[in-house]
Design a protein around this motif. Structure first.
Motif, mmCIF file in Angstrom:
data_model
loop_
_atom_site.group_PDB
_atom_site.id
_atom_site.type_symbol
_atom_site.label_atom_id
_atom_site.label_comp_id
_atom_site.label_asym_id
_atom_site.label_seq_id
_atom_site.Cartn_x
_atom_site.Cartn_y
_atom_site.Cartn_z
ATOM 1 N N ALA A 197 -5.812 -4.642 9.492
ATOM 2 C CA ALA A 197 -5.997 -3.514 10.401
ATOM 3 C C ALA A 197 -7.489 -3.193 10.491
ATOM 4 N N THR A 198 -7.856 -2.357 11.437
ATOM 5 C CA THR A 198 -9.274 -2.025 11.588
ATOM 6 C C THR A 198 -9.830 -1.307 10.365
ATOM 7 N N ASN A 199 -8.974 -0.652 9.592
ATOM 8 C CA ASN A 199 -9.451 0.008 8.376
ATOM 9 C C ASN A 199 -9.390 -0.923 7.156
ATOM 10 N N GLY A 200 -9.006 -2.182 7.361
ATOM 11 C CA GLY A 200 -8.967 -3.152 6.283
ATOM 12 C C GLY A 200 -7.599 -3.364 5.673
ATOM 13 N N ARG A 201 -6.636 -2.502 5.971
ATOM 14 C CA ARG A 201 -5.313 -2.600 5.372
ATOM 15 C C ARG A 201 -4.626 -3.909 5.769
ATOM 16 N N THR A 202 -3.914 -4.510 4.837
ATOM 17 C CA THR A 202 -3.133 -5.715 5.097
ATOM 18 C C THR A 202 -1.661 -5.442 4.806
ATOM 19 N N LEU A 203 -0.827 -6.386 5.168
ATOM 20 C CA LEU A 203 0.600 -6.255 4.855
ATOM 21 C C LEU A 203 0.834 -6.246 3.343
ATOM 22 N N LEU A 204 -0.036 -6.905 2.580
ATOM 23 C CA LEU A 204 0.097 -6.869 1.124
ATOM 24 C C LEU A 204 -0.124 -5.452 0.611
ATOM 25 N N HIS A 205 -1.103 -4.761 1.174
ATOM 26 C CA HIS A 205 -1.340 -3.367 0.792
ATOM 27 C C HIS A 205 -0.142 -2.497 1.163
ATOM 28 N N ILE A 206 0.429 -2.755 2.336
ATOM 29 C CA ILE A 206 1.596 -1.992 2.780
ATOM 30 C C ILE A 206 2.776 -2.244 1.845
#
Length: 533
Positions: free
Chosen positions: A442-451
């Motif tokens: 995501a634009t803020n750096g979040r990935t599906l792993l973080h989710i």
């Protein structure tokens, strides 16, 4: 309830001692599991009238051994600081040896556990004032619940001894306005019996905690010509007996408040009897409020409301800024994972069309809301709707500050803290099959792993690691996914996958303290084995 009266004098030797730091590392069951294993009433300490306390109530952590006995304890006040001791608290702790829990089991074997209990403290009445003995027809019980800094329901109910009830819904309830009806007088008589048994007539007129932004509750008890008002503002944090909150709930039960605060078939029948116009603007707003209220779960009543002709263009709240975003009734239905029958009815009524034609913008928005709602069947239902495209868009406009780009819709997944039926992994797998990039950021750096880590979903985390997302991949604020989880199993998976958490804390001490505060024995052992010194 287990109640200990305050006494003065020196404390005797305790049978259970404080826990060492190492003893506070073990399996940590959640509150619902603790309740199922507890073989005694929730703990309460009673103090004499007029006792001055800096804070009422505190947190108790106990280590429970494999046989369900308390081995040691640790205490903290409501702000997480060391608990000041007094004679009543010490006497309470001295009695811990008598507590018993059903053994906690993991992987088929009994295990030690760290159980966290909230110890309530209450002030006893200064003197007993008998409830006035008046005929039931001279009884009047009223309860008002105010709003808060948020979406707390705001309404009042008035119950008369002869069974007459008046409800007034003001805000953040499904049904607003004044509604009058009757309940059995025998139910009111039982309410009076409970009022007498709980000795509420003898209590103070006000219990107000020194905190902000919470709802205020007011009881007005009228017995003939005598009136007792009781103001409850987070009262149990100001010494109010828990019996008051229990009685407030009993008032709601007698008044059937829930049928108004949350749309139900019962409220629909009463509205029909009142001659309510379901096909009116009021009907549209009623549908919108019920659909947006994630605590309202009677999807059958909402479906009937649609069939009764409620328009789909209503307004959900008087304060729209409290909503996550603007949207349609269908958007709310998908976000709150309503039944497929209800979603089908909304689609059939034209929720995805404009001027009778499929509206691609509405379809795309509904698809995004279905993904956020976390139910695969609803995601697939909207995927099957064609507009100017055969399917909804697999990307969305992802904005963070001045940065804006198209990101895959998988990054909209987010598990609510209380949603045990969330299907994030299944949705991610299905979206990947449709062409979504699992490794996107995501634009803020979040990935599906973080989710997945934030969702505390071990299976989802393993899936993302197998998909090639590195365990150390930086996300928002440059933090790896390890910084997103509150689950020890997930933390261990990420540590064993090689997470480099130097960005979290260069010396490892901060994360080590976090692991200890969560009682993560395996994580603490792993950190010591791999990073100590």
């Amino acid at each position: 309830m287990l109640v200990l009266a305050l006494f003065f004098g020196s404390a005797h030797a305790a049978g259970v001692t404080p826990c060492s730091q190492q003893q506070l590392l073990a399996y940590a069951p959640d509150a619902s599991e603790v309740k199922m294993h507890r073989s005694f009433a929730a703990p309460v300490i009673s103090y004499p009238y007029g006792t001055k306390m800096a804070g009422w109530g505190w947190r108790l952590a106990v280590r429970v051994d494999e046989a369900g006995r308390v081995a040691c304890y640790a205490t903290k006040d409501q702000f997480g600081d060391d608990l000041p001791m007094n004679a009543a608290r010490q006497a309470f702790l001295d009695g811990l040896a008598g507590w018993r829990y059903a053994p906690f089991v993991r992987d088929g074997s009994a295990t030690a556990a760290i159980v966290v209990e909230q110890v309530s403290e209450q002030e006893s009445p200064g003197r007993h004032l008998p409830l006035p003995g008046v005929p039931l027809v001279e009884v009047h019980v009223a309860l008002g619940r105010s709003g808060c800094y948020g979406s707390c329901p705001r309404y009042q109910v008035d119950i008369r001894g002869d069974g007459r009830v008046a409800y007034q819904g003001d805000a953040y309830v499904d049904v607003i306005g004044r509604h009058e009806y009757n309940v059995p007088a025998a139910d009111v008589a039982k309410l009076v019996d409970s009022l007498r048994a709980k000795d509420i007539w003898s209590l103070r007129s006000s219990y107000r905690a020194r905190i902000t932004d919470n709802p205020d509750y007011e009881l007005i008890l009228t017995m003939g010509g005598q009136v007792h008002r009781l103001d409850d503002y987070v009262g149990q944090s100001a010494g109010m007996p828990a019996a008051v909150s229990e009685f407030e709930d009993e008032v709601d039960a007698v008044a059937h408040s829930a049928m108004w605060t949350h749309l139900s078939r019962e409220s629909l029948e009463r509205l029909k009897a009142e001659g309510f116009r379901f096909d009116s603007r009021d009907g549209a707003d009623l549908l919108a409020r019920a659909m947006a209220n994630r605590d309202s779960r009677d999807d059958g009543a909402m479906l009937e409301l649609v069939k009764l002709g409620a328009p789909l263009d209503g307004s959900a709240f008087d304060a729209p800024w409290l909503r996550q975003r603007g949207g349609t009734v269908l958007d709310d239905a998908l976000r709150n994972h309503r039944s497929q029958a209800l979603v089908d009815a909304l689609v059939a009524e034209g929720a995805l069309t404009t001027d009778g034609r499929p509206d691609q913008n509405k379809i795309d928005a509904a698809f995004r809301e279905a993904i956020e709602g976390g139910r695969l069947a609803l995601v697939q239902r909207i995927w099957a709707v064609a507009g100017t495209q055969a399917h909804p868009s697999l990307s969305f406009k992802d904005v963070e500050g001045k940065i804006s780009r198209q990101s895959p819709v998988t990054l909209l997944l987010s598990r609510p803290y209380d949603d045990d039926s969330w299907e994030g992994l299944a949705i991610a797998q299905w979206l990947a099959a449709q062409g979504c990039d699992l490794k996107a950021k995501a634009t803020n750096g979040r990935t599906l792993l973080h989710i997945a880590a934030s969702a505390n979903d071990a299976g989802f985390v393993r899936y993302m690691l197998d998909a090639g997302v590195g365990a150390s991949t930086p996300g928002e604020y440059g933090l790896p996914a390890l910084g997103s989880t509150q689950n020890e199993d997930v933390a261990m998976i990420l540590l064993q996958a090689g997470t480099d958490f130097s960005r979290m804390d260069d010396t490892n001490h901060q994360f080590l303290r976090y692991a200890r505060s969560n009682h993560w024995a395996r994580v603490v052992a792993w950190l010591k084995a791999h990073h100590e010194g």
